[in-house]
Design an enzyme around this catalytic site. Structure first.
Site, PDB file in Angstrom:
ATOM      1  N   SER A 150       5.995  -8.171   3.818  1.00 38.29           N
ATOM      2  CA  SER A 150       7.070  -7.808   2.887  1.00 38.29           C
ATOM      3  C   SER A 150       6.582  -6.670   1.999  1.00 38.29           C
ATOM      4  O   SER A 150       5.426  -6.239   2.096  1.00 38.29           O
ATOM      5  CB  SER A 150       7.450  -9.010   2.028  1.00 38.29           C
ATOM      6  OG  SER A 150       6.456  -9.208   1.040  1.00 38.29           O
ATOM      7  N   LYS A 151       7.454  -6.233   1.125  1.00 42.63           N
ATOM      8  CA  LYS A 151       7.132  -5.114   0.232  1.00 42.63           C
ATOM      9  C   LYS A 151       5.846  -5.343  -0.566  1.00 42.63           C
ATOM     10  O   LYS A 151       5.162  -4.399  -0.935  1.00 42.63           O
ATOM     11  CB  LYS A 151       8.290  -4.885  -0.747  1.00 42.63           C
ATOM     12  CG  LYS A 151       9.489  -4.235  -0.095  1.00 42.63           C
ATOM     13  CD  LYS A 151      10.079  -3.146  -1.008  1.00 42.63           C
ATOM     14  CE  LYS A 151      11.129  -2.321  -0.285  1.00 42.63           C
ATOM     15  NZ  LYS A 151      12.407  -3.018  -0.145  1.00 42.63           N
ATOM     16  N   ARG A 152       5.535  -6.603  -0.818  1.00 43.27           N
ATOM     17  CA  ARG A 152       4.311  -6.900  -1.568  1.00 43.27           C
ATOM     18  C   ARG A 152       3.070  -6.355  -0.876  1.00 43.27           C
ATOM     19  O   ARG A 152       2.063  -6.073  -1.487  1.00 43.27           O
ATOM     20  CB  ARG A 152       4.131  -8.419  -1.707  1.00 43.27           C
ATOM     21  CG  ARG A 152       4.926  -9.045  -2.821  1.00 43.27           C
ATOM     22  CD  ARG A 152       4.616 -10.528  -2.916  1.00 43.27           C
ATOM     23  NE  ARG A 152       4.861 -11.204  -1.640  1.00 43.27           N
ATOM     24  CZ  ARG A 152       3.942 -11.842  -0.954  1.00 43.27           C
ATOM     25  NH1 ARG A 152       2.704 -11.898  -1.387  1.00 43.27           N
ATOM     26  NH2 ARG A 152       4.242 -12.432   0.197  1.00 43.27           N
TER      27      ARG A 152
END
Ligand code: GLU
Length: 497
Positions: free
Chosen positions: A253-255
């Site tokens: 994910s964006k993390r």
């Protein structure tokens, strides 16, 4: 064996995700390795979420990492059209066939009714699936429901009892309990086919030999196999690729960094490094070799060697690989790639004169060993392009705050200013000459000089980089730094002595 034909079948609902690029790359590598065909098919049966813009983003992403296709919406081909929304009549023919043979039936349940009944199943601890209410309606009941103004969707009748076995090249045999599947929708009330229907019809008509796709579709495959069987289609071979996780083993994910492929271009990755990196997620050559150019990837890729367990998207590794590519690439090529990045940062002019371009190639040649991303040229190599560069903490702490340094920089400026010739040898002689005169080691002049001229304590050969800067620029920077140092303005800023 029949011709190998693989496909990438994205839904155009956003930018090309790195997961999508990974799937496309594996399907493409397999086709190319086998000397087969690679098809691009656009699955836009989600009328609400599909956009024209996304189609462009898919082309851009694939083009960027060098994936080409033999047939597709833009190229056409013998099995077109390659956009599902242009094939509705075709799907309807097959839906009709299933209605005719009794393997499909109209379902009049509304989404609200379905939700309500599934909620009850959930409460009873049962998996929520279609309960078969419209499975065996009489003609009369159908007419009555239609008279109420209900518009049916069409559902496929799953075989009752038993299991459906998926033979997967990567995973072997995987069995699915038919009782858990529930009759699924093949045509929505809007008249559009669902993904399941369209994918099965298209893979058949487009003569896809190997369906290579992400693991998330594995549980759809028994449905597809039942549909194929009901339609009399020979199933293709299947390979479900491992899912991709972040280094902490949670869903990517964006993390973990950007999830859109093209953001990596923006971040300074070379397309061939990104391609190499993606290829090594869930696959390896079985040797230590990690740097593989396009031809080597095509030659060495084996679907059977793809791992079942999740692949890890490790940005550190991607960055390392990119650095290796920069190191090995020739300066002219890297210059071509870095030009737009420097331009976007406002560090070079829009139109480079031939001389300035030649100069840029030399800068790149000197720096590319030490950069990992194209954007590092904007940060680490900033001093080549502007006087506005920061003095880093190490330079401040180790050299620029020292009492003797301002005088030393001024003395060096004076020597350099009067040089007739400006080249590596003359610069080096001047620097060493000053050190001799001061009876200090050359390092005691070289380090302050580097800190002043570049703001950094490390970098390429000092004399070579100075040669690439104009004489008056170097002299000006030495004097400016001396002045700032005397004024106490080059103390460390992080508060640590
Ligand atoms: N349109 C599907 C997706 O984007 C493709 C699945 C498949 O390859 O069958 O996930």
């Amino acid at each position: 064996m029949a011709e190998v034909r693989t496909r990438f079948a994205p839904s155009p609902t956003g930018a090309l995700h790195v997961g999508g690029a990974h799937t496309a790359l594996f399907a493409w590598l397999f086709a190319r390795h086998q000397g087969g065909k690679f098809v691009l098919r656009i699955e836009d049966t989600d009328e609400v979420r599909s956009t024209e813009e996304s189609l462009g983003a898919i082309y851009d992403g694939l083009n960027w990492i060098g994936i080409d296709w033999d047939e597709g919406p833009d190229l056409g081909g013998p099995y077109g059209p390659y956009i599902q929304s242009e094939r509705l009549d075709t799907y309807n023919e097959y839906v009709d066939q299933l209605l005719g043979s009794g393997r499909a039936y109209p379902c009049y349940c509304t989404p609200e009714e379905l939700e309500e009944r599934q909620e009850v199943m959930r409460k009873r601890g049962l998996p929520p699936r279609y309960d078969g209410r419209c499975r065996d309606l009489s003609e009369e009941e159908r007419r009555r429901l239609e008279a109420e103004g209900r518009k049916p969707c069409i559902r496929f009748r799953i075989r009752e009892g038993g299991t459906t076995v998926v033979n997967d090249i990567i995973r072997g045999q995987v069995g699915f309990d038919n009782a858990l599947m529930g009759d699924f929708v093949i045509r929505k009330t809007s008249g559009y086919p669902t993904y399941h229907m369209a994918v099965v019809v298209d893979d058949h008509l487009m003569q896809i030999s190997h369906v290579i796709r992400a693991e998330e579709h594995l549980s759809n495959t028994p449905r597809h196999l039942q549909l194929m069987d009901a339609l009399g289609f020979e199933p293709p071979q299947f390979a479900h690729l491992p899912i991709i996780l972040g280094p902490d083993r949670t869903k990517l994910s964006k993390r973990h960094g950007a999830v859109n492929l093209m953001d990596y271009k923006q971040q300074g990755f070379l397309p061939e490094a990104m391609r190499n990196f993606l290829a090594l997620i869930g696959w390896s050559t079985g040797s230590e070799q990690e740097i593989l150019d396009l031809d080597e990837l095509v030659e060495k890729f084996r679907l059977e060697e793809v791992s079942k367990s999740p692949g890890i998207f490790d940005l550190e590794k991607a960055t390392w690989l990119n650095g290796e590519y920069l190191k090995r690439a020739d300066a002219e090529y890297v210059t071509e790639m870095v030009e737009p990045v420097l331009r976007q940062a406002g560090l070079i002019e829009a139109d480079l004169s031939p001389e300035r371009r030649e100069w840029l190639v030399k800068v790149v040649d000197l720096m590319k060993e030490r950069t990992r991303l194209l954007t590092d040229f904007v940060s680490w190599a900033r001093y080549f392009f502007t006087d506005e560069y920061p003095y880093d903490e190490r330079a401040r702490k180790k050299w620029l705050r020292r009492e003797e340094v301002p005088d030393r920089l001024d003395a060096l400026a004076e020597r350099l200013e009067t040089l007739e010739a400006w080249n590596v040898d003359s610069i080096e002689a001047a620097v060493r000459g000053l050190a001799d005169e001061l009876e200090v080691s050359a390092a005691k002049v070289i380090h302050p000089c580097r800190s002043a001229v570049t703001g950094q304590t490390i970098g390429p050969s000092l004399f070579h980089l100075m040669e690439l800067l104009p004489q008056e620029t170097v002299v000006g920077r030495l004097r400016r730094t001396a002045e700032l140092s005397r004024a106490g303005e080059l103390e460390p800023t992080d508060g640590e002595g």
